[in-house]
Design a protein around this motif. Structure first.
Motif, mmCIF file in Angstrom:
data_model
loop_
_atom_site.group_PDB
_atom_site.id
_atom_site.type_symbol
_atom_site.label_atom_id
_atom_site.label_comp_id
_atom_site.label_asym_id
_atom_site.label_seq_id
_atom_site.Cartn_x
_atom_site.Cartn_y
_atom_site.Cartn_z
ATOM 1 N N THR A 107 0.850 -1.188 0.000
ATOM 2 C CA THR A 107 0.000 0.000 0.000
ATOM 3 C C THR A 107 0.887 1.240 0.000
ATOM 4 O OG1 THR A 107 -1.748 -1.136 1.215
ATOM 5 C CG2 THR A 107 -1.810 1.267 1.202
ATOM 6 N N VAL A 108 0.567 2.176 -0.878
ATOM 7 C CA VAL A 108 1.359 3.395 -1.051
ATOM 8 C C VAL A 108 0.499 4.603 -0.722
ATOM 9 C CG1 VAL A 108 2.738 4.777 -2.653
ATOM 10 C CG2 VAL A 108 2.685 2.276 -2.887
ATOM 11 N N LEU A 109 1.031 5.485 0.106
ATOM 12 C CA LEU A 109 0.406 6.770 0.407
ATOM 13 C C LEU A 109 1.317 7.870 -0.112
ATOM 14 C CD1 LEU A 109 -1.426 8.863 1.924
ATOM 15 C CD2 LEU A 109 -0.054 8.383 3.965
ATOM 16 N N SER A 110 0.754 8.818 -0.848
ATOM 17 C CA SER A 110 1.521 9.976 -1.304
ATOM 18 C C SER A 110 0.768 11.245 -0.943
ATOM 19 C CB SER A 110 1.739 9.913 -2.823
ATOM 20 O OG SER A 110 2.422 11.072 -3.281
ATOM 21 N N TRP A 111 1.500 12.210 -0.353
ATOM 22 C CA TRP A 111 0.856 13.466 0.044
ATOM 23 C C TRP A 111 1.891 14.584 0.019
ATOM 24 C CZ3 TRP A 111 -2.317 14.115 5.254
ATOM 25 C CH2 TRP A 111 -3.116 15.263 5.159
ATOM 26 N N ASN A 112 1.690 15.552 -0.866
ATOM 27 C CA ASN A 112 2.475 16.772 -0.837
ATOM 28 C C ASN A 112 1.959 17.599 0.337
ATOM 29 O OD1 ASN A 112 3.324 19.497 -1.163
ATOM 30 N ND2 ASN A 112 3.585 19.219 -3.352
ATOM 31 N N THR A 113 2.796 17.796 1.346
ATOM 32 C CA THR A 113 2.336 18.402 2.599
ATOM 33 C C THR A 113 2.466 19.918 2.635
ATOM 34 O OG1 THR A 113 4.464 18.245 3.741
ATOM 35 C CG2 THR A 113 3.029 16.300 3.803
ATOM 36 N N LEU A 114 2.918 20.530 1.546
ATOM 37 C CA LEU A 114 3.057 21.990 1.495
ATOM 38 C C LEU A 114 3.906 22.500 2.659
ATOM 39 C CD1 LEU A 114 2.101 24.371 -0.320
ATOM 40 C CD2 LEU A 114 0.263 24.753 1.320
ATOM 41 N N GLY A 115 5.042 21.858 2.861
ATOM 42 C CA GLY A 115 5.949 22.296 3.910
ATOM 43 C C GLY A 115 5.522 21.872 5.299
ATOM 44 N N ALA A 248 5.693 7.186 -6.951
ATOM 45 C CA ALA A 248 4.605 7.975 -6.380
ATOM 46 C C ALA A 248 5.089 9.387 -6.112
ATOM 47 C CB ALA A 248 4.090 7.333 -5.091
ATOM 48 N N GLY A 249 4.134 10.305 -6.020
ATOM 49 C CA GLY A 249 4.473 11.674 -5.668
ATOM 50 C C GLY A 249 3.594 12.688 -6.365
ATOM 51 N N ASP A 250 3.925 13.930 -6.123
ATOM 52 C CA ASP A 250 3.303 15.054 -6.821
ATOM 53 C C ASP A 250 4.062 15.223 -8.129
ATOM 54 O OD1 ASP A 250 2.458 17.471 -7.811
ATOM 55 O OD2 ASP A 250 3.252 18.680 -6.159
ATOM 56 N N LEU A 251 3.503 14.680 -9.197
ATOM 57 C CA LEU A 251 4.215 14.677 -10.475
ATOM 58 C C LEU A 251 3.907 15.913 -11.316
ATOM 59 C CD1 LEU A 251 4.059 10.903 -11.452
ATOM 60 C CD2 LEU A 251 5.557 12.103 -9.835
ATOM 61 N N ASN A 252 3.087 16.818 -10.785
ATOM 62 C CA ASN A 252 2.790 18.086 -11.449
ATOM 63 C C ASN A 252 2.423 17.898 -12.923
ATOM 64 O OD1 ASN A 252 2.849 20.366 -9.653
ATOM 65 N ND2 ASN A 252 5.016 19.948 -9.315
ATOM 66 N N SER A 253 1.668 16.854 -13.196
ATOM 67 C CA SER A 253 1.288 16.552 -14.569
ATOM 68 C C SER A 253 0.124 15.568 -14.558
ATOM 69 C CB SER A 253 2.472 15.958 -15.351
ATOM 70 O OG SER A 253 3.021 14.836 -14.661
ATOM 71 N N THR A 254 -0.632 15.573 -15.634
ATOM 72 C CA THR A 254 -1.724 14.622 -15.807
ATOM 73 C C THR A 254 -1.371 13.648 -16.929
ATOM 74 O OG1 THR A 254 -2.951 15.854 -17.500
ATOM 75 C CG2 THR A 254 -3.305 16.510 -15.205
ATOM 76 N N ASP A 323 -2.367 22.117 0.040
ATOM 77 C CA ASP A 323 -3.208 22.398 -1.123
ATOM 78 C C ASP A 323 -3.369 21.166 -2.009
ATOM 79 O OD1 ASP A 323 -0.545 22.412 -1.873
ATOM 80 O OD2 ASP A 323 -0.726 24.129 -3.232
ATOM 81 N N HIS A 324 -2.795 20.031 -1.578
ATOM 82 C CA HIS A 324 -2.932 18.775 -2.308
ATOM 83 C C HIS A 324 -3.748 17.774 -1.497
ATOM 84 C CE1 HIS A 324 0.111 19.133 -5.645
ATOM 85 N NE2 HIS A 324 0.448 20.166 -4.899
ATOM 86 N N ARG A 325 -4.483 16.928 -2.195
ATOM 87 C CA ARG A 325 -5.154 15.808 -1.545
ATOM 88 C C ARG A 325 -4.224 14.595 -1.557
ATOM 89 N NH1 ARG A 325 -9.219 18.256 -4.765
ATOM 90 N NH2 ARG A 325 -10.754 19.263 -3.396
ATOM 91 N N PRO A 326 -4.230 13.816 -0.489
ATOM 92 C CA PRO A 326 -3.436 12.577 -0.503
ATOM 93 C C PRO A 326 -4.040 11.571 -1.480
ATOM 94 C CG PRO A 326 -4.174 13.171 1.724
ATOM 95 C CD PRO A 326 -4.950 14.008 0.768
ATOM 96 N N VAL A 327 -3.205 10.677 -1.970
ATOM 97 C CA VAL A 327 -3.678 9.549 -2.772
ATOM 98 C C VAL A 327 -3.148 8.264 -2.155
ATOM 99 C CG1 VAL A 327 -3.901 10.873 -4.905
ATOM 100 C CG2 VAL A 327 -1.757 9.712 -4.413
ATOM 101 N N ILE A 328 -3.960 7.218 -2.226
ATOM 102 C CA ILE A 328 -3.597 5.911 -1.664
ATOM 103 C C ILE A 328 -3.809 4.860 -2.733
ATOM 104 C CG2 ILE A 328 -4.133 4.187 0.100
ATOM 105 C CD1 ILE A 328 -5.168 6.527 1.841
ATOM 106 N N ALA A 329 -2.837 4.000 -2.913
ATOM 107 C CA ALA A 329 -2.946 2.915 -3.887
ATOM 108 C C ALA A 329 -2.532 1.599 -3.242
ATOM 109 C CB ALA A 329 -2.063 3.190 -5.104
#
Length: 335
Positions: A107-115, A248-254, A323-329
């Motif tokens: 299970t992977v959790l990714s969350w950009n925490t904005l500092g 995983a991460g904030d890849l700043n792209s779709t 300002d980001h929502r976490p994602v879980i896979a």
């Protein structure tokens, strides 16, 4: 006559602009300034176009002189709305269904925490509640990452802390990674390098048994950083050349931005978890607008040795400070 020519040219320009906005891959423009930003927010753009259709139809009904032009523009916008809706529907609005986690599942959790904004307790609780084995935390200091690991360890889940930091100017220039001891010991692959401006990294199992793990965070596609952003996407795609890999991460792209980098998967040979499970239309940024209208730029991907058995965008943390929502896979090996 002159007015008709001007109107026809305006409609042609509108049609061209809507084509680029709706399917920039057709012309290879998906990573160009302006287009890259617009296509990130497909749902929002489609919603605004739908409102414009209504306004134009009202004007057409009220004004005989503007009727033909407004009606024609409304038809073009309606086609754009339909195209946007079809693309988003094909990617999925979120099933959030997870299969039972089997032996060897990850299970992977990714969350950009904005500092570090959400704080250690909130992040650790989310990780524990979802049985996370890998926690990717862009824009998160090593100090907060250690606090999270300590809280998880107190609950019986030992996590090793890894971090890559460019400098101390801003917390945006650091990326942290937590890996469960159940996956073994991991070491950084210094030969893999990093994305520019904001750090990303690749870690490998010390004994060679287990997936390579990428914590990704290319710089955002903002004016002045577009070349670095494009290079960042290329760096990510280059990592996705091996089957036993999780990214995983904030890849700043779709997904739209990756079409020229696709191999066997959406990005290189990696498959996107949200796309695989029907969640790829759900926005992860920004939290100030509904997920249905946001940009799906936070991802979990995997090589061909893995398949996704669940994915969701976490929507109950919108007021946690980031300002980001976490994602879980959730993933399991392909047998």
């Amino acid at each position: 006559m002159f007015r008709r020519v001007i109107a026809a040219l305006a409609l042609l320009l509108l049609a061209a602009a809507l084509l680029v906005a709706g399917w920039p891959q057709l012309l290879g423009l998906q990573t160009q300034t302006g287009v890259a930003q617009l296509v990130s927010l497909r749902a929002l753009a489609g919603g605004m176009a739908a409102v414009a259709v209504v306004v134009l139809l009202v004007i057409a009904l009220a004004s005989r002189s503007a009727r033909r032009f407004c009606a024609s523009a409304a038809v073009l916008l309606l086609v754009f709305v339909g195209l946007s809706a079809a693309v988003l529907a094909s990617r999925g609005w979120g099933s959030e269904h997870f299969a039972a986690k089997g032996e060897g599942g990850v299970t992977v959790l990714s969350w950009n925490t904005l500092g570090d904004a959400p704080g250690a307790d909130r992040i650790a609780t989310l990780a524990l509640d979802n049985d996370a084995d890998i926690v990717v935390l862009p824009e998160t200091s090593v100090e907060l990452a250690q606090q999270i690991a300590d809280r998880m360890g107190a609950e019986g889940r030992t996590m090793a802390v890894h971090n890559i930091t460019f400098d101390q100017i801003a917390k945006a220039r650091t990326t942290s990674l937590l890996i469960s001891s159940s996956l073994g010991r991991y070491v950084p692959d210094s030969e893999a390098g990093s994305t520019r401006v904001i750090p990303s990294g690749l870690w490998r199992p010390a004994d060679g048994d287990g997936p390579a793990i990428v914590a990704g965070h290319p710089v955002a596609p903002v004016p002045g950083e577009m070349p670095a952003w494009r290079e960042g996407l290329e760096w990510l795609a280059a990592r996705c050349q091996e089957p036993d890999l999780i990214m995983a991460g904030d890849l700043n792209s779709t997904i739209d931005h990756w079409s020229h980098l696709a191999g066997e998967g959406e990005l290189g040979d990696c498959h996107d978890g949200a796309k695989a499970t029907g969640d790829a239309a759900v926005g992860t940024w920004p939290t100030r607008i509904p997920a249905e209208a946001g940009a799906p730029i936070d991802h979990v991907l995997a090589g061909s040795d893995w398949r996704f058995t669940g994915f969701r965008v976490v929507r109950d943390q919108d007021h946690a400070g980031s300002d980001h929502r976490p994602v879980i896979a959730q993933l399991e090996r392909v047998s």
